[in-house]
Design a protein around this motif. Sequence first.
Motif, PDB file in Angstrom:
ATOM      1  N   GLN A 142       0.815  -1.207   0.000  1.00  0.00           N
ATOM      2  CA  GLN A 142       0.000   0.000   0.000  1.00  0.00           C
ATOM      3  C   GLN A 142       0.853   1.263   0.000  1.00  0.00           C
ATOM      4  N   GLY A 143       2.153   1.105   0.114  1.00  0.00           N
ATOM      5  CA  GLY A 143       3.030   2.260   0.094  1.00  0.00           C
ATOM      6  C   GLY A 143       3.629   2.566   1.458  1.00  0.00           C
ATOM      7  N   TYR A 144       4.536   3.501   1.480  1.00  0.00           N
ATOM      8  CA  TYR A 144       5.314   3.889   2.656  1.00  0.00           C
ATOM      9  C   TYR A 144       4.395   4.349   3.787  1.00  0.00           C
ATOM     10  N   LEU A 145       4.399   3.607   4.908  1.00  0.00           N
ATOM     11  CA  LEU A 145       3.446   3.843   5.989  1.00  0.00           C
ATOM     12  C   LEU A 145       3.560   5.243   6.604  1.00  0.00           C
ATOM     13  N   PRO A 146       4.758   5.755   6.882  1.00  0.00           N
ATOM     14  CA  PRO A 146       4.822   7.121   7.439  1.00  0.00           C
ATOM     15  C   PRO A 146       4.158   8.163   6.538  1.00  0.00           C
ATOM     16  N   LEU A 147       4.289   8.014   5.224  1.00  0.00           N
ATOM     17  CA  LEU A 147       3.636   8.954   4.321  1.00  0.00           C
ATOM     18  C   LEU A 147       2.117   8.767   4.361  1.00  0.00           C
ATOM     19  N   ARG A 148       1.650   7.537   4.462  1.00  0.00           N
ATOM     20  CA  ARG A 148       0.206   7.304   4.543  1.00  0.00           C
ATOM     21  C   ARG A 148      -0.376   7.901   5.828  1.00  0.00           C
ATOM     22  N   ASN A 149       0.366   7.800   6.933  1.00  0.00           N
ATOM     23  CA  ASN A 149      -0.080   8.424   8.181  1.00  0.00           C
ATOM     24  C   ASN A 149      -0.168   9.944   8.035  1.00  0.00           C
ATOM     25  N   LEU A 150       0.839  10.516   7.385  1.00  0.00           N
ATOM     26  CA  LEU A 150       0.855  11.956   7.177  1.00  0.00           C
ATOM     27  C   LEU A 150      -0.294  12.397   6.259  1.00  0.00           C
ATOM     28  N   LEU A 151      -0.528  11.623   5.200  1.00  0.00           N
ATOM     29  CA  LEU A 151      -1.625  11.939   4.282  1.00  0.00           C
ATOM     30  C   LEU A 151      -2.979  11.840   4.988  1.00  0.00           C
ATOM     31  N   SER A 152      -3.101  10.918   5.904  1.00  0.00           N
ATOM     32  CA  SER A 152      -4.344  10.777   6.662  1.00  0.00           C
ATOM     33  C   SER A 152      -4.642  12.067   7.428  1.00  0.00           C
ATOM     34  N   ASP A 153      -3.608  12.654   8.025  1.00  0.00           N
ATOM     35  CA  ASP A 153      -3.787  13.917   8.749  1.00  0.00           C
ATOM     36  C   ASP A 153      -4.126  15.058   7.789  1.00  0.00           C
ATOM     37  N   ARG A 154      -3.448  15.106   6.637  1.00  0.00           N
ATOM     38  CA  ARG A 154      -3.706  16.168   5.664  1.00  0.00           C
ATOM     39  C   ARG A 154      -5.125  16.067   5.098  1.00  0.00           C
ATOM     40  N   LEU A 155      -5.583  14.850   4.826  1.00  0.00           N
ATOM     41  CA  LEU A 155      -6.932  14.670   4.289  1.00  0.00           C
ATOM     42  C   LEU A 155      -7.999  15.095   5.290  1.00  0.00           C
ATOM     43  N   LEU A 156      -7.723  14.873   6.562  1.00  0.00           N
ATOM     44  CA  LEU A 156      -8.690  15.255   7.587  1.00  0.00           C
ATOM     45  C   LEU A 156      -8.922  16.764   7.575  1.00  0.00           C
ATOM     46  N   ARG A 157      -7.880  17.530   7.263  1.00  0.00           N
ATOM     47  CA  ARG A 157      -8.032  18.987   7.194  1.00  0.00           C
ATOM     48  C   ARG A 157      -8.925  19.405   6.026  1.00  0.00           C
ATOM     49  N   ALA A 158      -9.076  18.517   5.031  1.00  0.00           N
ATOM     50  CA  ALA A 158      -9.984  18.781   3.907  1.00  0.00           C
ATOM     51  C   ALA A 158     -11.353  18.161   4.137  1.00  0.00           C
ATOM     52  N   GLY A 159     -11.570  17.617   5.343  1.00  0.00           N
ATOM     53  CA  GLY A 159     -12.866  17.031   5.681  1.00  0.00           C
ATOM     54  C   GLY A 159     -13.007  15.578   5.278  1.00  0.00           C
ATOM     55  N   ILE A 160     -11.904  14.946   4.857  1.00  0.00           N
ATOM     56  CA  ILE A 160     -11.946  13.551   4.400  1.00  0.00           C
ATOM     57  C   ILE A 160     -11.359  12.666   5.489  1.00  0.00           C
ATOM     58  N   GLU A 161     -12.180  11.807   6.060  1.00  0.00           N
ATOM     59  CA  GLU A 161     -11.708  10.898   7.109  1.00  0.00           C
ATOM     60  C   GLU A 161     -11.227   9.609   6.458  1.00  0.00           C
ATOM     61  N   ALA A 162      -9.917   9.399   6.503  1.00  0.00           N
ATOM     62  CA  ALA A 162      -9.316   8.214   5.889  1.00  0.00           C
ATOM     63  C   ALA A 162      -8.112   7.788   6.709  1.00  0.00           C
ATOM     64  N   GLY A 163      -8.178   6.581   7.259  1.00  0.00           N
ATOM     65  CA  GLY A 163      -7.036   6.050   7.976  1.00  0.00           C
ATOM     66  C   GLY A 163      -5.989   5.525   7.006  1.00  0.00           C
TER      67      GLY A 163
END
Length: 466
Positions: A142-163
């Motif tokens: 699924q890709g580099y986990l630290p980047l996926r964690n960071l993207l999860s936080d960034r998406l939340l700021r756009a109103g998108i809840e994604a773990g």
Amino acid sequence: MEARLSSRLDTILEDKVRDIRSGLHGPGYKLPSLRQFAIEQRISKSSAVEIYERLVALELIEARGQKGFFVRRLRGDSRHKSPVNEALALEAPRRGRRSLLKYHPSGGWVDAQLLPSDALRSALREASRAPLSDLMSYSDCQGYLPLRNLLSDRLLRAGIEAGPNEILIADSASMAIDLICRLLLKPGDTVLVDNPTSLDFAALRRLHLANVVGVPFRDGQRDLDKLAELVTRLRPKLYLMASVLHNPTGVNLPAAQAFDLLSILRAASVYVVEDDVYADLAEEPTTRLAALSGLKGVAYVGSFSKTISGGLRCGFISAEPDIIEALATLTLDSSFGLNSLTSIIVFKLLKSGLYRRNLSVLRNSITRMRLEMIRSLREAGFEVPIEPEGGIFVWARWTGAADASLIAETAGKRQVLLATGPSFSPSGDFGQYMRFNCTLAKGTAFWKLFREILADAERSVCKGGA
């Protein structure tokens, strides 16, 4: 003298045959009138007739009554193509040879001089210090986990809840969309796109043998009545669209329309692919369908190639866990993993804070350039029917007699590559429109040359009708 003329005609014929067979002039491309062709090539009209007759005999072109001569579909070419796609045909053979062009004012990327080169170099140095297990091993599917964690936080700021389990890293947004299409489509399935739409979306007909149908996009909004009719009649599998900084018009999806659009698509179980590659260039908070839907029936696609580097291919998909799992399996089967090094570089850059600081400067620069471009286009004789709300694109209509394809052909002779309106339309509409990139079309020298191109195209029309 006759021998020299024969050799000259043979050379012209060979050039036209090569242009057609290489895809430079794709199926449906309208050739210049006999009179215009004779003037351009500096030959007699009878010689122009001879060349066109030989192209007809080779089954490369066909006459369509009073409409003129058009390039035919080549034998054995069963791929579905847009009927009029001149700019895409021009782009394909030159995509890797931009050095041969003087200007590429229609490209889909931000001028490299505006991108965070110093921050990127710093991130490259930081990435080189990553643990060897990250640098030398195959990536998580699924890709580099630290980047996926960071993207999860960034998406939340756009109103998108994604773990992290609802995010898959891809080597580009284009790869992400291709993966989704490979997973969900089979040849002949109907896909809805906006009309006009992104060049990448318009190419689905060729890449996935899909039946691509356009949803009318007028005055910056989608025609929802027509959308509902198309959904009921065609039962499409996918709708590919951009809620933010629509390509090529640069407008955002109105919040009120977003609810109605999502309701129409949900009722018919049409899966939505929301392309948001220009998200970080948006100047105002904007509604995303992925946020409204909670990712149910929606895949959200993003990228960093527009705001970090076109050479650093890194995109991502956010979707429901079962879709992400299926896409990860498809990635594993097709390439045995992803480019983890680019993910590490992007992660280091986003964590540093340098990316966020550069974005503010970048947006301000683009806003200034976009306003200057709109003014310059209007002074040159264009209309801008839809005022862009942000981003790098201006969708403009030429008000003269020449159509966009003639202007693009004239520009090509001066080493300037233009993207014409029909290339952004699955039905070949918008014959007087062009897309311009405000970060690439700039400078006194460019505008001087471009005005000369427009004047030459207009003169060709006048001579052709004389």
